[in-house]
Design an enzyme around this catalytic site. Structure first.
Site, PDB file in Angstrom:
ATOM      1  N   GLU A 198     -10.888  24.845 -47.464  1.00 23.89           N
ATOM      2  CA  GLU A 198     -11.127  24.343 -48.836  1.00 23.89           C
ATOM      3  C   GLU A 198     -11.022  22.971 -49.137  1.00 23.89           C
ATOM      4  O   GLU A 198      -9.875  22.462 -49.994  1.00 23.89           O
ATOM      5  CB  GLU A 198     -10.298  25.282 -49.907  1.00 23.89           C
ATOM      6  N   GLU A 228     -12.360  34.639 -47.045  1.00 30.23           N
ATOM      7  CA  GLU A 228     -11.520  35.081 -47.959  1.00 30.23           C
ATOM      8  C   GLU A 228     -12.153  35.551 -49.327  1.00 30.23           C
ATOM      9  O   GLU A 228     -13.445  35.020 -49.629  1.00 30.23           O
ATOM     10  CB  GLU A 228     -10.823  33.782 -48.671  1.00 30.23           C
ATOM     11  N   ARG A 276      -7.388  36.351 -39.789  1.00 31.77           N
ATOM     12  CA  ARG A 276      -7.385  34.944 -40.195  1.00 31.77           C
ATOM     13  C   ARG A 276      -5.998  34.186 -40.694  1.00 31.77           C
ATOM     14  O   ARG A 276      -5.534  34.823 -41.459  1.00 31.77           O
ATOM     15  CB  ARG A 276      -8.544  34.617 -41.222  1.00 31.77           C
ATOM     16  N   TYR A 309     -14.173  34.175 -54.904  1.00 31.08           N
ATOM     17  CA  TYR A 309     -13.432  34.684 -55.921  1.00 31.08           C
ATOM     18  C   TYR A 309     -14.028  35.098 -57.142  1.00 31.08           C
ATOM     19  O   TYR A 309     -13.981  36.121 -57.735  1.00 31.08           O
ATOM     20  CB  TYR A 309     -12.049  33.890 -56.198  1.00 31.08           C
ATOM     21  N   HIS A 366      -4.245  24.527 -43.551  1.00 33.87           N
ATOM     22  CA  HIS A 366      -4.701  25.115 -45.098  1.00 33.87           C
ATOM     23  C   HIS A 366      -3.295  24.430 -45.652  1.00 33.87           C
ATOM     24  O   HIS A 366      -2.518  25.242 -46.180  1.00 33.87           O
ATOM     25  CB  HIS A 366      -4.117  26.707 -44.765  1.00 33.87           C
ATOM     26  N   ASN A 393     -15.050  31.149 -48.913  1.00 31.51           N
ATOM     27  CA  ASN A 393     -14.220  31.851 -49.660  1.00 31.51           C
ATOM     28  C   ASN A 393     -14.714  32.153 -50.971  1.00 31.51           C
ATOM     29  O   ASN A 393     -15.120  31.093 -51.741  1.00 31.51           O
ATOM     30  CB  ASN A 393     -12.852  31.009 -49.762  1.00 31.51           C
TER      31      ASN A 393
HETATM   32  C1  BGC Z   1      -6.740  29.754 -51.068  1.00 25.70           C
HETATM   33  C2  BGC Z   1      -5.453  30.615 -51.075  1.00 25.70           C
HETATM   34  C3  BGC Z   1      -5.186  31.168 -52.399  1.00 25.70           C
HETATM   35  C4  BGC Z   1      -6.232  31.957 -52.920  1.00 25.70           C
HETATM   36  C5  BGC Z   1      -6.194  32.614 -54.007  1.00 25.70           C
HETATM   37  C6  BGC Z   1      -7.976  30.276 -52.077  1.00 25.70           C
HETATM   38  O1  BGC Z   1      -8.368  29.221 -52.549  1.00 25.70           O
HETATM   39  O2  BGC Z   1      -7.404  29.469 -49.750  1.00 25.70           O
HETATM   40  O3  BGC Z   1      -4.770  30.040 -50.335  1.00 25.70           O
HETATM   41  O4  BGC Z   1      -3.969  31.999 -52.162  1.00 25.70           O
HETATM   42  O5  BGC Z   1      -7.389  30.937 -52.955  1.00 25.70           O
HETATM   43  O6  BGC Z   1      -5.796  31.527 -55.266  1.00 25.70           O
END
Ligand code: BGC
Length: 451
Positions: A166, A351, A77, A293, A121, A291
């Site tokens: 995002e 992501e 991607r 995290y 992006h 995405n």
């Molecule tokens: C984004 C990336 C970023 C990653 C870590 C995501 O919000 O798409 O560009 O590097 O988070 O912060």
């Protein structure tokens, strides 16, 4: 012991974005982007770092694809820099810039790697920012025109397209809190930027239906929200946080309206929009990219603006270098939450990854990153759990293929599964890359072992 196997057609990928890795921002006739300007404004980016060189991927693309092949990736991607294609954002196409993405896509395909292209992006052409950027209603036409150029040129080879990456971050970072380009801090602008981003997404999907033959979708960042207690005010704060970050960009696509909480959050700054805009935004999409995290445990906090909500730190949790709690269950919960609220749309994890400290120089060809290995092990198990519970998950992309320019944090945070020495630009596979590679090669069973 549990067995983890994945569907035959499951895509195993890694993700990057143009500004974060490419370098050579003005090469071959490209125009400036808002990031080109942002990094040149003193004090906005840590240590004055820029994306001028970044990972030098623009010039090392072939070697980088060979590295992806060695890892066994079946998907990659990447994002396309709008200002390479249309240096002033509109008008004449710059073949020099377009040629780079044609070569990238061809090289990926020669190596058996499926390209997933993201059209935006975060690197808006600066010339469009001069005309108001995401605040100008015309941006939806500009974006759809740019998208059409790309569809016409690459849809014969690219089968998965994402419009925006995002939109929440674009608005929250770019127009409300100002930590990201274009760096505005304006409560009245933020809802307008959101709306024109979503209209732009809708127009680009419409344009795809006229030209494209494959699949188009949207990529959103979802951070599941959990109340810190069952007190009424904490529950209400959690609802606001969820509406603001997660539902603001999905409700209009799937339900044709913004969450009711938005008026409560923005007050007089939240505008009314005509019905035809909602009809435009609610174009049917083929997939959703998620995405993920971290999660957020939420309590009411009167002084916190604009949500009146604050995060609660978890005493026993591991936190990454960006201060994000490691919480794999949140990924399973997120994929199930999407299914529950928005139905059986095919999903991709576009992501997922973590910044942990790695030394700037690899030692004897090795980077031992046990916390990142553990992050991937537990999050890959979490997506497996979601598939077992009925989520139509079609693929997964690790963020990121390699250490890169982490926006306003510069090169201070390393998210890569591949280490980059930013002096020599040498790439070294970290242990997490080796681990991910073994998961891919075994179609998941490498996840069976380990704690
Ligand atoms: C984004 C990336 C970023 C990653 C870590 C995501 O919000 O798409 O560009 O590097 O988070 O912060």
């Amino acid at each position: 012991m549990k067995t983890h196997t994945f569907p035959e057609s499951f895509l195993w990928g890694a993700a990057t974005s143009a500004y974060q890795i490419e370098g050579s921002p003005l090469a071959d006739g490209a125009g400036q982007s808002i990031w080109h300007r942002f990094v040149r404004t003193p004090g906005l980016v840590k240590d004055g770092d820029t994306g001028d060189v970044a990972c030098d991927h623009y010039r090392r693309m072939k070697d980088d694809v060979a590295m992806m092949k060695r890892l066994g990736l079946t998907a990659y991607r990447f994002s396309i820099a709008w200002a390479r294609i249309l240096p002033s954002g509109r008008g004449a196409v710059n073949e020099g810039g377009l040629g780079f993405y044609e070569r990238l896509v061809d090289t990926l395909l020669e190596n058996g790697i499926q390209p997933m292209a993201t059209l935006y992006h975060w690197d808006l052409p600066a010339a469009l920012d001069d005309r108001g950027g995401w605040l100008n209603p015309d941006v939806a036409d500009w974006f759809a025109d740019y998208a059409s150029v790309m569809y016409k040129r690459l849809d014969d080879r690219v089968k998965l397209w994402a419009t925006l990456n995002e939109p929440w971050v674009v608005t929250d970072g770019g127009y409300l809190h100002g930590a990201l380009a274009p760096g505005h801090k304006n409560r009245f602008e933020a809802p307008i930027a959101t709306h024109h981003l979503m209209r732009s997404h809708g127009k680009a999907v419409q344009a795809y239906r006229a030209i494209g033959k494959h699949q188009v979708g949207l990529v959103v960042n979802i951070e599941p929200k959990y109340p810190a207690s069952d007190k009424t005010e904490d529950l209400a704060a959690t609802k606001r946080a969820e509406a603001y970050m997660n539902r603001q960009y999905l409700d209009p696509v799937f339900h044709g309206k913004y969450p009711d909480e938005m008026t409560e959050i923005f007050g007089e700054a939240w505008p009314e929009w005509p019905q035809e805009d909602y009809d435009l935004i609610a174009q049917k999409i083929d997939f959703l990219g998620i995405n993920y995290y971290t999660r957020n445990v939420v309590r009411h906090e009167e002084t916190s603006w604009p949500l009146k909500a604050a995060p609660v730190r978890q005493k026993q949790a591991t936190y990454t270098e960006t201060g994000w709690e490691v919480f794999p269950q949140g990924l399973t919960d997120t994929l199930l939450w999407v299914k529950k609220l928005y139905g059986d749309i095919p999903q991709y994890v576009t992501e997922n990854g973590a910044a942990f400290f790695d030394p700037p120089t690899a030692s004897a060809g090795r980077v031992n990153d046990p916390l990142r290995v553990e992050y991937f092990r537990t999050h890959l198990r979490a997506i497996h759990a979601a598939i077992e519970q009925g989520v139509d998950l079609r693929g997964y992309c690790a963020w990121s293929l390699m250490d890169n320019m982490e926006w306003s944090l510069g090169y201070s945070k390393r998210f890569g599964i591949v280490h980059v020495n930013f002096e020599t630009l040498e790439r070294t596979l970290k242990d997490s890359a080796q681990f991910y590679s073994s998961v891919i090669a075994s179609n998941g069973t490498a996840l069976d072992a380990g704690a």
